[in-house]
Design a protein around this motif. Structure first.
Motif, PDB file in Angstrom:
ATOM      1  N   THR A  24      32.335  21.245 -30.382  1.00 25.93           N
ATOM      2  CA  THR A  24      31.007  21.008 -29.647  1.00 25.93           C
ATOM      3  C   THR A  24      30.329  20.127 -30.986  1.00 25.93           C
ATOM      4  OG1 THR A  24      31.107  22.954 -28.777  1.00 25.93           O
ATOM      5  CG2 THR A  24      28.722  21.867 -29.252  1.00 25.93           C
ATOM      6  N   ILE A  25      29.549  19.223 -30.399  1.00 22.40           N
ATOM      7  CA  ILE A  25      28.721  18.310 -31.460  1.00 22.40           C
ATOM      8  C   ILE A  25      27.212  18.515 -30.765  1.00 22.40           C
ATOM      9  CG2 ILE A  25      27.937  15.969 -31.975  1.00 22.40           C
ATOM     10  CD1 ILE A  25      30.786  14.924 -31.537  1.00 22.40           C
ATOM     11  N   PRO A  26      26.455  19.135 -31.803  1.00 17.88           N
ATOM     12  CA  PRO A  26      25.106  19.425 -31.357  1.00 17.88           C
ATOM     13  C   PRO A  26      24.319  18.052 -30.782  1.00 17.88           C
ATOM     14  CG  PRO A  26      25.548  20.239 -33.608  1.00 17.88           C
ATOM     15  CD  PRO A  26      26.692  19.352 -33.199  1.00 17.88           C
ATOM     16  N   THR A  27      23.502  18.294 -29.593  1.00 18.66           N
ATOM     17  CA  THR A  27      22.950  17.203 -29.080  1.00 18.66           C
ATOM     18  C   THR A  27      21.468  17.818 -28.933  1.00 18.66           C
ATOM     19  OG1 THR A  27      23.448  18.219 -26.707  1.00 18.66           O
ATOM     20  CG2 THR A  27      24.663  16.487 -27.905  1.00 18.66           C
TER      21      THR A  27
ATOM     22  N   MET B  50      19.679  10.684 -25.861  1.00 21.94           N
ATOM     23  CA  MET B  50      19.373   9.180 -25.836  1.00 21.94           C
ATOM     24  C   MET B  50      19.593   8.557 -27.297  1.00 21.94           C
ATOM     25  SD  MET B  50      15.999   9.267 -23.579  1.00 21.94           S
ATOM     26  CE  MET B  50      15.078   9.999 -24.540  1.00 21.94           C
ATOM     27  N   GLY B  51      19.975   9.326 -28.425  1.00 24.56           N
ATOM     28  CA  GLY B  51      20.157   8.888 -29.576  1.00 24.56           C
ATOM     29  C   GLY B  51      18.970   8.699 -30.463  1.00 24.56           C
TER      30      GLY B  51
ATOM     31  N   CYS C  48      22.965  14.523 -33.009  1.00 24.14           N
ATOM     32  CA  CYS C  48      24.522  14.317 -32.791  1.00 24.14           C
ATOM     33  C   CYS C  48      25.156  13.273 -33.739  1.00 24.14           C
ATOM     34  CB  CYS C  48      24.646  13.740 -31.320  1.00 24.14           C
ATOM     35  SG  CYS C  48      24.041  12.190 -31.126  1.00 24.14           S
ATOM     36  N   GLU C  49      24.588  13.040 -35.008  1.00 24.16           N
ATOM     37  CA  GLU C  49      25.174  12.031 -35.637  1.00 24.16           C
ATOM     38  C   GLU C  49      26.254  12.588 -36.464  1.00 24.16           C
ATOM     39  OE1 GLU C  49      22.924   9.272 -38.684  1.00 24.16           O
ATOM     40  OE2 GLU C  49      22.879  11.255 -39.464  1.00 24.16           O
ATOM     41  N   VAL C  50      27.297  11.780 -36.452  1.00 26.33           N
ATOM     42  CA  VAL C  50      28.726  11.908 -37.069  1.00 26.33           C
ATOM     43  C   VAL C  50      29.121  10.768 -37.955  1.00 26.33           C
ATOM     44  CG1 VAL C  50      29.465  13.155 -34.822  1.00 26.33           C
ATOM     45  CG2 VAL C  50      29.865  10.907 -35.107  1.00 26.33           C
ATOM     46  N   GLU C  51      30.038  10.930 -38.837  1.00 23.77           N
ATOM     47  CA  GLU C  51      30.487  10.043 -39.725  1.00 23.77           C
ATOM     48  C   GLU C  51      31.754   9.500 -39.775  1.00 23.77           C
ATOM     49  OE1 GLU C  51      31.005   9.874 -44.437  1.00 23.77           O
ATOM     50  OE2 GLU C  51      28.771  10.602 -43.678  1.00 23.77           O
ATOM     51  N   LEU C  52      32.046   8.323 -39.549  1.00 23.36           N
ATOM     52  CA  LEU C  52      33.368   7.838 -39.539  1.00 23.36           C
ATOM     53  C   LEU C  52      34.077   7.756 -40.852  1.00 23.36           C
ATOM     54  CD1 LEU C  52      32.816   4.749 -37.072  1.00 23.36           C
ATOM     55  CD2 LEU C  52      33.473   7.198 -36.389  1.00 23.36           C
TER      56      LEU C  52
ATOM     57  N   CYS D  39      26.191  10.989 -28.843  1.00 22.79           N
ATOM     58  CA  CYS D  39      25.610  10.898 -27.646  1.00 22.79           C
ATOM     59  C   CYS D  39      25.653   9.547 -26.792  1.00 22.79           C
ATOM     60  CB  CYS D  39      24.132  11.740 -27.438  1.00 22.79           C
ATOM     61  SG  CYS D  39      22.835  10.980 -28.030  1.00 22.79           S
ATOM     62  N   ILE D  40      25.524   8.606 -27.563  1.00 27.75           N
ATOM     63  CA  ILE D  40      25.372   7.272 -27.062  1.00 27.75           C
ATOM     64  C   ILE D  40      26.573   6.276 -27.618  1.00 27.75           C
ATOM     65  CG2 ILE D  40      22.595   7.181 -26.767  1.00 27.75           C
ATOM     66  CD1 ILE D  40      22.670   5.576 -29.235  1.00 27.75           C
TER      67      ILE D  40
END
Length: 79
Positions: free
Chosen positions: A32-35, A39-40, A45-49, A58-59
């Motif tokens: 689960t990624i929190p949202t 709409m960003g 929902c920020e994740v890191e590559l 989310c976007i």
């Protein structure tokens, strides 16, 4: 085209299609990624590559031009 998406720190890998929404990929991986706003603009929902770039899941969708990608999930305790 199939992309192998690896989620850290859980070390879960799932196959995804280019253009597939990241929230959907994470859900299929059992994560689960929190949202918040979906709409960003709230950054919940920020994740890191792997290269340090951050995305708002989310976007964002699985990008073209790669066969694998690693996404680090971190949770903002305020969400």
């Amino acid at each position: 085209m199939t992309v192998q998406v690896r989620f850290l720190p859980n070390d879960v890998t799932v196959a995804a299609e280019v253009g597939e929404p990241l929230l959907q990929v994470a859900d299929r991986a059992g994560l689960t990624i929190p949202t918040g706003c979906l709409m960003g603009s709230c950054y919940a929902c920020e994740v890191e590559l792997e290269d340090g770039e951050t995305l708002r899941a989310c976007i964002s969708s699985v990008p073209p031009g790669r066969s694998e990608m690693t996404i680090s999930l971190f949770v903002d305790p305020t969400w």
